[in-house]
Scaffold this motif. Structure first.
Motif, PDB file in Angstrom:
ATOM      1  N   THR A   1      40.972  48.062  38.216  1.00 49.08           N
ATOM      2  CA  THR A   1      40.905  47.676  36.787  1.00 49.08           C
ATOM      3  C   THR A   1      39.443  47.045  36.653  1.00 49.08           C
ATOM      4  O   THR A   1      38.984  46.314  37.220  1.00 49.08           O
ATOM      5  CB  THR A   1      41.966  46.274  36.581  1.00 49.08           C
TER       6      THR A   1
ATOM      7  N   ILE B   1      45.516  42.861  34.804  1.00 46.59           N
ATOM      8  CA  ILE B   1      45.411  43.077  36.122  1.00 46.59           C
ATOM      9  C   ILE B   1      46.983  43.422  36.538  1.00 46.59           C
ATOM     10  O   ILE B   1      47.142  44.314  37.566  1.00 46.59           O
ATOM     11  CB  ILE B   1      44.982  42.003  36.928  1.00 46.59           C
TER      12      ILE B   1
ATOM     13  N   ASN C   1      47.824  46.594  35.753  1.00 49.00           N
ATOM     14  CA  ASN C   1      47.291  47.707  36.621  1.00 49.00           C
ATOM     15  C   ASN C   1      46.462  48.608  35.353  1.00 49.00           C
ATOM     16  O   ASN C   1      46.477  49.612  35.405  1.00 49.00           O
ATOM     17  CB  ASN C   1      48.209  48.465  37.314  1.00 49.00           C
ATOM     18  N   LYS C   2      46.137  47.911  34.440  1.00 46.41           N
ATOM     19  CA  LYS C   2      45.282  48.683  33.475  1.00 46.41           C
ATOM     20  C   LYS C   2      43.902  49.482  33.834  1.00 46.41           C
ATOM     21  O   LYS C   2      43.227  48.620  34.803  1.00 46.41           O
ATOM     22  CB  LYS C   2      44.873  47.740  32.138  1.00 46.41           C
TER      23      LYS C   2
ATOM     24  N   VAL D   1      39.505  44.794  41.258  1.00 45.82           N
ATOM     25  CA  VAL D   1      39.153  44.194  39.879  1.00 45.82           C
ATOM     26  C   VAL D   1      37.900  44.080  39.904  1.00 45.82           C
ATOM     27  O   VAL D   1      37.326  43.312  40.718  1.00 45.82           O
ATOM     28  CB  VAL D   1      39.979  43.236  39.494  1.00 45.82           C
TER      29      VAL D   1
ATOM     30  N   GLN E   1      44.237  46.545  45.166  1.00 46.38           N
ATOM     31  CA  GLN E   1      43.542  46.689  43.711  1.00 46.38           C
ATOM     32  C   GLN E   1      42.220  46.024  43.739  1.00 46.38           C
ATOM     33  O   GLN E   1      42.075  44.926  44.107  1.00 46.38           O
ATOM     34  CB  GLN E   1      44.562  46.124  42.728  1.00 46.38           C
TER      35      GLN E   1
END
Length: 263
Positions: A179, A226, A229-230, A136, A134
């Motif tokens: 994100t 986070i 998982n937006k 961010v 992920q």
């Protein structure tokens, strides 16, 4: 909100939002890699945490974006993997366009955009190989609409949205998510450390930043976004309305900002 057994890498971790994230995550069963320019500041944050053995310090400068492959190798070797990269490091600006030397715009793009992009691109093959990860990016509401005195900052933050939206589209198939965190005013030293037109630091706090969200409250909300998982998350007070006014009533937003005192 559970980041159990995750390895999380945070840039800009020695102060402000980054430090607040570290202090919260250090209480969980996860491992952290913390980065900023100065090792002494990172060590101070690490030693203030309950489990410093779960934290690795990795100093580097985002402006040195040609060295990111080596930095990523060191980060991966710290705990053998990385699950989340929180791109939080960056600088801001407070100066009128006509009074801003082009070297300041260059610095903002090198740190806020190119440094973040280069680091993420260097880590991307690792995420692809493990088929998960992920990214961010802490951008700003200024990545969605603009404000006076922040032209270079707005440009860099808008650019981050374009890059990471494309990354998400290209690599969702590889189990990689993105994100984008868009804060408004948060009570940190970002205004004090903002660059002025000649490249010097502003060295003063502004009223809007001082009256912004508490940094610990913001960090808690950010971590929830986070974890969920937006795609994008907006945080702030009334300034968040600017996102929707820009979309549906851009002329009204222009009129409103012109009549607001935003420095």
């Amino acid at each position: 909100m559970d980041f159990n057994n995750q390895v999380i890498w945070i840039t800009g971790a020695s102060s402000g939002i980054g430090k607040a994230l570290v202090m919260i995550l250090a209480k969980q069963n996860c491992q952290l890699i913390i980065s900023s320019r100065r090792i002494a500041d990172l060590e101070a944050v690490k030693n203030a945490c309950p489990k410093p053995e779960n934290i690795a310090c990795l100093p580097f400068d985002l402006a040195d974006y040609q060295t990111m492959s080596t930095i990523v190798e060191k980060a991966v070797s710290a705990f053998g993997k990385i699950n989340i990269l929180i791109n939080n490091g960056g600088i801001s600006q407070r100066s009128l366009i006509i009074e801003t030397d082009i070297s300041v715009d260059k610095k903002l793009m090198e740190v806020d955009y190119l440094g973040t992009v280069a680091l993420s691109k260097a880590l991307l093959p690792y995420f692809v190989k493990q088929q998960s990860g992920q990214f961010v990016a802490v951008t700003s509401l200024m990545g969605k609409f603009a404000s006076p005195y922040r032209s270079g900052y707005c440009g860099a933050k808008h650019a981050l949205h374009g890059f990471f939206d494309a990354l998400r589209l290209e690599h969702e198939k590889d189990g990689i998510s993105v994100t984008l965190i868009c804060p408004g005013f948060v009570n940190t030293d970002i205004a004090k450390n903002a660059l002025t037109g000649d490249g010097s630091l502003q060295n003063t706090q502004d009223t809007a930043t001082k009256n912004g969200l508490d940094v610990n409250l913001f960090a808690e909300r950010m971590l929830k976004a986070i974890h969920k998982n937006k795609f994008e998350a907006y945080f702030g007070k009334k300034e968040v309305l600017g996102v929707y006014l820009k979309r549906f009533f851009p002329k009204f937003l222009h009129w409103y900002i012109l009549r607001s005192v935003v420095r």
